[in-house]
Scaffold this motif. Structure first.
Motif, PDB file in Angstrom:
ATOM      1  N   GLU A 244       0.531   8.802  -0.617  1.00 23.09           N
ATOM      2  CA  GLU A 244      -0.028   9.604  -1.688  1.00 23.09           C
ATOM      3  C   GLU A 244       0.256  11.093  -1.451  1.00 23.09           C
TER       4      GLU A 244
ATOM      5  N   ASP B  86       1.805  -4.505  -0.220  1.00 26.12           N
ATOM      6  CA  ASP B  86       1.805  -4.178  -1.641  1.00 26.12           C
ATOM      7  C   ASP B  86       1.113  -5.329  -2.373  1.00 26.12           C
ATOM      8  N   GLY B  87       0.379  -4.993  -3.412  1.00 27.52           N
ATOM      9  CA  GLY B  87      -0.284  -6.050  -4.148  1.00 27.52           C
ATOM     10  C   GLY B  87      -1.707  -6.299  -3.685  1.00 27.52           C
TER      11      GLY B  87
ATOM     12  N   GLY C 242      -5.273   0.038  -4.935  1.00 30.63           N
ATOM     13  CA  GLY C 242      -4.299  -0.735  -5.709  1.00 30.63           C
ATOM     14  C   GLY C 242      -2.870  -0.306  -5.408  1.00 30.63           C
ATOM     15  N   THR C 243      -2.716   0.735  -4.589  1.00 27.91           N
ATOM     16  CA  THR C 243      -1.378   1.214  -4.218  1.00 27.91           C
ATOM     17  C   THR C 243      -1.055   0.719  -2.805  1.00 27.91           C
ATOM     18  N   PRO C 244       0.195   0.862  -2.360  1.00 27.64           N
ATOM     19  CA  PRO C 244       0.584   0.222  -1.094  1.00 27.64           C
ATOM     20  C   PRO C 244      -0.214   0.712   0.115  1.00 27.64           C
TER      21      PRO C 244
ATOM     22  N   PHE D  79       6.842  -3.583  -8.468  1.00 32.93           N
ATOM     23  CA  PHE D  79       5.790  -2.760  -7.914  1.00 32.93           C
ATOM     24  C   PHE D  79       6.350  -1.573  -7.129  1.00 32.93           C
ATOM     25  N   ASN D  80       6.219  -1.581  -5.850  1.00 28.52           N
ATOM     26  CA  ASN D  80       6.622  -0.427  -5.062  1.00 28.52           C
ATOM     27  C   ASN D  80       7.945  -0.644  -4.334  1.00 28.52           C
TER      28      ASN D  80
ATOM     29  N   LEU E 178       2.885 -11.897  -5.036  1.00 30.89           N
ATOM     30  CA  LEU E 178       1.954 -10.917  -5.601  1.00 30.89           C
ATOM     31  C   LEU E 178       1.171 -10.211  -4.494  1.00 30.89           C
ATOM     32  N   PHE E 179       0.854 -10.933  -3.443  1.00 33.18           N
ATOM     33  CA  PHE E 179       0.367 -10.303  -2.220  1.00 33.18           C
ATOM     34  C   PHE E 179       1.589 -10.230  -1.320  1.00 33.18           C
ATOM     35  N   ARG E 180       2.183  -9.050  -1.235  1.00 36.83           N
ATOM     36  CA  ARG E 180       3.485  -8.906  -0.584  1.00 36.83           C
ATOM     37  C   ARG E 180       3.401  -7.910   0.556  1.00 36.83           C
ATOM     38  N   TYR E 181       3.980  -8.243   1.677  1.00 36.36           N
ATOM     39  CA  TYR E 181       4.061  -7.227   2.718  1.00 36.36           C
ATOM     40  C   TYR E 181       5.462  -7.197   3.298  1.00 36.36           C
TER      41      TYR E 181
ATOM     42  N   ARG F 198      -1.124   8.642  -5.717  1.00 36.23           N
ATOM     43  CA  ARG F 198       0.131   7.890  -5.716  1.00 36.23           C
ATOM     44  C   ARG F 198       1.033   8.276  -6.890  1.00 36.23           C
TER      45      ARG F 198
ATOM     46  N   TYR G 179      -7.103   0.876 -12.231  1.00 32.58           N
ATOM     47  CA  TYR G 179      -7.583   0.542 -10.895  1.00 32.58           C
ATOM     48  C   TYR G 179      -9.092   0.750 -10.699  1.00 32.58           C
TER      49      TYR G 179
ATOM     50  N   VAL H 119       4.063  -2.509   5.198  1.00 30.74           N
ATOM     51  CA  VAL H 119       3.568  -1.996   3.927  1.00 30.74           C
ATOM     52  C   VAL H 119       3.058  -3.194   3.144  1.00 30.74           C
TER      53      VAL H 119
ATOM     54  N   THR I 271       8.413   2.116  -1.154  1.00 36.01           N
ATOM     55  CA  THR I 271       7.790   3.393  -0.792  1.00 36.01           C
ATOM     56  C   THR I 271       6.280   3.252  -0.726  1.00 36.01           C
ATOM     57  N   TRP I 272       5.665   4.151   0.010  1.00 38.10           N
ATOM     58  CA  TRP I 272       4.214   4.164   0.134  1.00 38.10           C
ATOM     59  C   TRP I 272       3.767   5.612   0.323  1.00 38.10           C
TER      60      TRP I 272
ATOM     61  N   TYR J 299      -4.343  -9.099 -10.626  1.00 40.20           N
ATOM     62  CA  TYR J 299      -5.019  -8.142  -9.746  1.00 40.20           C
ATOM     63  C   TYR J 299      -6.401  -7.754 -10.254  1.00 40.20           C
TER      64      TYR J 299
END
Lengths: 357, 357, 357, 357
Positions: C17, A28-29, A78-80, C3-4, A9-12, C125, C115, A26, C14-15, D355
């Motif tokens: 805005e 994410d989460g 809340g976005t990457p 998610f992304n 859920l906490f992903r990079y 985003r 969010y 990046v 992807t990342w 989250y």
């Protein structure tokens, strides 16, 4: 937890090679509405940065991180969150014999066997340079776990077989010597020892201990997402790591059941454990005690002493690694280990929230 | 690799509690057209089965496995293989004080803190009974990796601080003593030692070594799916495990670079390594050498000696665990460790095929 | 697919805005030794790029892509490919009323509710700008599937209720008009219609068809990784999409069993289907016929006509979206739909290789 | 969301073949302390169960579900819930020509091409029998979402091209006819029509609508975990489904921007939308309106009319499917569609909790 992505859920996801244009990740989460700027990340990168003492590689990198997305008005959205560090010192050098020969102990040979590609530029993707992005991701993870009362710190507890005296453990001392050593006396001894090793063109290994305090009971997801198993993967996945322990680790194998028992008692309203052989994890779930992990880093494989090896054409040859290297890569592994612990805890904190645990 | 599922492409999900109706697993990602029947799985389960010597729990379980799906005409179909073992000896006993008190060293307290539920029946989901399904899944994994020339074997190399003499290592000996010990002399010494420990109502820890031979170079997916990291998670996730090593492990931290170098040379057409400090893994990728992993198992927490603890109501109390327990859970961890190694290798073999590595 | 991140074995994240510094993606799981440079990606981006006709937004972006990692010596290395496009035309404008009011039909309100953050800069985003990175990832996916003989093409088959005549279908025509329309007569009609709609400050919807030829039988992973389900997710996830069909889609619901049957016969050594109502997918697995998918894009929500809405403070208000918008976002969705089809096929091709299917 | 597993945090894995010993699923990620027994699941299974009217297959299955794990003292424990249904009516019949010939429209040919295995027993794993476990998992998902105020209901809105009149929509009517039809007049018409189709040995398709009420704003995880995309995958993955729509779906492609706008206004403290063209989802995130999805089911492929096909040996042949089949599989797809909606919402509810959205 696959390939170049860490966490659930906490992903990079990290990318980049040692001598490529840049490295990045990046994340994410990241929950929304967390105050975040480069100033939250840079200090942690500075701790891992090369060239800070004579005991680490002399490669010159400012490791200046830029946030390219995911933050608006000083807050996470809340976005990457995309992070980028440009490589500055990809010394346009003659790779010479390294170009075609495999350095023993390095990933040169295995990457070549796996991918059929030889990216000889400073180890390419297999370089420890990737760990800068672990530290960057870890800085964001810290924001999440610190708001839940957790704190992660690491220290070097053994180098070249010389072990600290835990009776002298002083966290503040870790900031005063170039080894993150919590024992001032041993730090002095290491300075001498490692200076000699460095001059000989040799290297040595080390053991790092990472401790998380304030971890609430209930983190960890049995049976294949145990906190212990996730920490093991996270720490074993750091470059040059060959062993991981939780709590007493291998020493526990030599104990009797009654010696190993962490007896419990009430102290007023609070549960108190009389010992922490378990390292804060029981059945893969945190107990509320400090989470204690250790990992062993092998000696740097790049040494001045010539070693026998082979080349891509299948000939025997001898290699002597010149260039900029750490006599003990374990030193710079301290902030990396802290970061991985922070990422694992952030991941499990979010997981626990999901299920209302 | 999340929650109750292990693996990426070779994936299995386990379910069931120690004293529930049954335990089982669903193995997804089994390639089609592999001959498979219960007879391929049962022998491996029989090795882990309780009640086989006086040194393991006297719980009576035949551990008879049934394949409920995924096989047609004696061949795997490529669809999920569902395996089921009925629990037979869920002794309808008085759980007594265990029902409300937390056994130190067990997951009782942490499960209760996490889930708010106290399944006191023999440890519920946290019981090592779950490992039977790891062994079953491992038996299917073996079919996959053996067809690619790999072989996985394990042995107990240390018990209660008494270490084997590697000069006497004999794989056949592991089948002749109740400890999977490769050293006949030490096996005899352990028999005496563990007999005494058992009579005292105490327990001790152990170290298991698992070796995979015939592993081709190129398995492992950097940087967050390293073979070493996946093995670390797989082994650390086994009940009671507190440490994992690859190759020289923690001992590597005490070596100099030149001592740790696995020098290479050509022997005819073949690449030869002069040593295997690395345990067959470099940069997270297999090198073609045997993959060597070790893990430490703590002493069984259930002992006859009374230990101080607390109960659910928050009172101090004392607990003495009666019932059927292993004086050294490390013994039965040997087939489990082998199974986990087999599952990790099967997963990475499929991954490598995907990318044409 | 979380998610992304999209995909299992061919995975991209992807990342970025709409009005941030840059957008990017990290493509993980690219097999090694594939020739790759920016020149393989840029042409596909150019097809999606804004400002190419009066029927698409006038935002000026060159969408110049840079490869930052994963390629060495002109070949993929098997490590993550990081792609980056700098935003050039983040017009430093007065966001005015949009800043605090929610544009109906946009994600403004839902992002804010989710969010608690209002990134009002051009949708942040949620902007379709993210789809540039889908096209970039798709360009890499094409390299993988084209080497296996697959080809993906898309066309606009309906706009504002005006449907093409399939008897006039001409793929070359799609390159000659600004709509990717395969029917020259209808393209002319659309030009007139959409010109009028644009002048009115209104917008309209469209239907896109994407066809993959050369898809081998056997791609798709039942039952929760069906090729049809993955395509459905991939296409429904594109901005403004409200419907997805495979083969006859909703029309199949009006047929009798005998009308819908794709009868089979042998033509020499080859299997021949007499029709393709199924769109090349049976039971979630490709049949060897062309894979046919369609998706419906709603009319652009940003229109000049004032619409009633509310603001962040909870007041009624009226909004009229000025600025640069596409009168039919469906047009630029054609290359995006193609890209998603390519990514899904690449993912399943690697999966099939893993299992030897 | 891979292979035989559905979902991220609310995850279930199904196994079993149409004519195997049993079918089952393992539901992982069920929060602890939810009251659960077979009585919570059986009623939903009874709605999907075959043999309930002359319009569904006459196969006799009681579909009696057993919970084998994950529940203790009437409450979920947070560990995997294993569900099992024994197959009762695997009629030991002569599979005759079906054994070697491929039924057009079925997965026979594609499974054979993919796996090289022909499990001819009633479709094996590709049979709609698997959907019983979707309904069972959905029953558990309902417990989670209902406690958060959500309710999921489905109805058949079109059969054989005959569409209901929405003005007559009456949820209670869906329980009174064998079609889950909300329009009594159309139900009568369908009864006559489908009776004739059944007697002819033919079949027809249908469209199902599933509506979730009480869905809070903020569920859905952009950009590759959009609520719309997840629903699309979930519904498209049901057997025989060829199309999915959210809100106005394909009809939206024929609207102008101003027609499609769901204008907003305040009604007291509450946000009110004047229409729901979007089907309750904007930018992949729920808006707080009802979530509306529709999916198209093709006509049953098994019909009495002879169809041309080929056999495994590569010969042309003709096939006439005798046996027990549904003249309109769309009918029994209603409870399955409801279940998939419930599972998607449960998954996203847990994600949002993680989250703090």
């Amino acid at each position: 937890m696959t390939f170049n992505t860490f966490g659930r859920l906490f992903r990079y996801t990290t990318w980049g090679e040692s001598h490529g244009e840049a490295i990045g990740c990046v994340v994410d989460g990241v929950p929304p509405r967390i105050p975040l700027s480069e100033a939250d990340i840079q200090p942690w990168l500075d701790r891992r940065r090369p060239g800070q003492s004579k005991f680490t590689t002399q490669r010159q990198e400012s490791d200046t991180v830029r946030i390219l997305s995911g933050v608006f008005g000083g807050m996470t959205t809340g976005t990457p969150v995309s992070l980028l560090i440009e490589n500055e010192d990809q010394r346009s050098k003659d790779y010479g014999e390294i170009k075609d020969s495999f350095r023993p102990g390095h990933a040169d040979y295995t990457y070549w066997k796996k991918y059929g590609i030889r990216d000889y530029r400073g180890g390419g993707r297999s370089s420890a340079r990737e760990t800068a992005m672990r530290v960057a991701a870890g800085a964001i993870a810290r924001k999440i776990i610190e708001s839940a009362g957790m704190r992660v710190r690491g220290a070097l507890v053994e180098m070249g077989g010389v072990v600290i005296d835990r009776a002298r453990w002083d966290w503040e001392e870790t900031e005063r010597n170039p080894f993150w050593c919590p024992d001032a006396e041993i730090a002095a001894a290491w300075e001498e020892m490692l200076g000699a090793i460095r001059k000989e063109g040799s290297s040595t290994g080390a053991v790092i201990e990472v401790i998380a305090e304030g971890v609430p009971a209930g983190l960890g997801a049995p049976v294949y997402g145990k906190l212990s198993a996730d920490l093991a993967a996270a720490l074993m996945g750091i470059n040059a790591v060959k062993g991981v322990e939780i709590g007493d680790g291998f020493a526990a194998a030599r104990l009797r059941g009654e010696q190993n028992a962490d007896e419990m008692e009430m102290r007023g309203e609070a549960v108190h454990f009389r010992a922490n052989h378990a390292g804060g994890i029981l059945g893969g779930i945190s107990s509320g005690q400090p989470v204690v992990a250790r990992f062993a880093v092998k000696p740097t494989s790049s040494i001045l002493t010539p070693v026998d090896t082979i080349d891509r054409a299948g000939n025997d040859t001898t290699l002597r690694t010149k260039g900029r290297h750490d006599p003990c890569v374990g030193i710079r592994a301290v902030p990396v280990g802290e970061a991985m612990m922070a990422c694992v805890l952030a991941d499990h904190l979010l997981l626990a929230r999901a299920y209302g645990d």
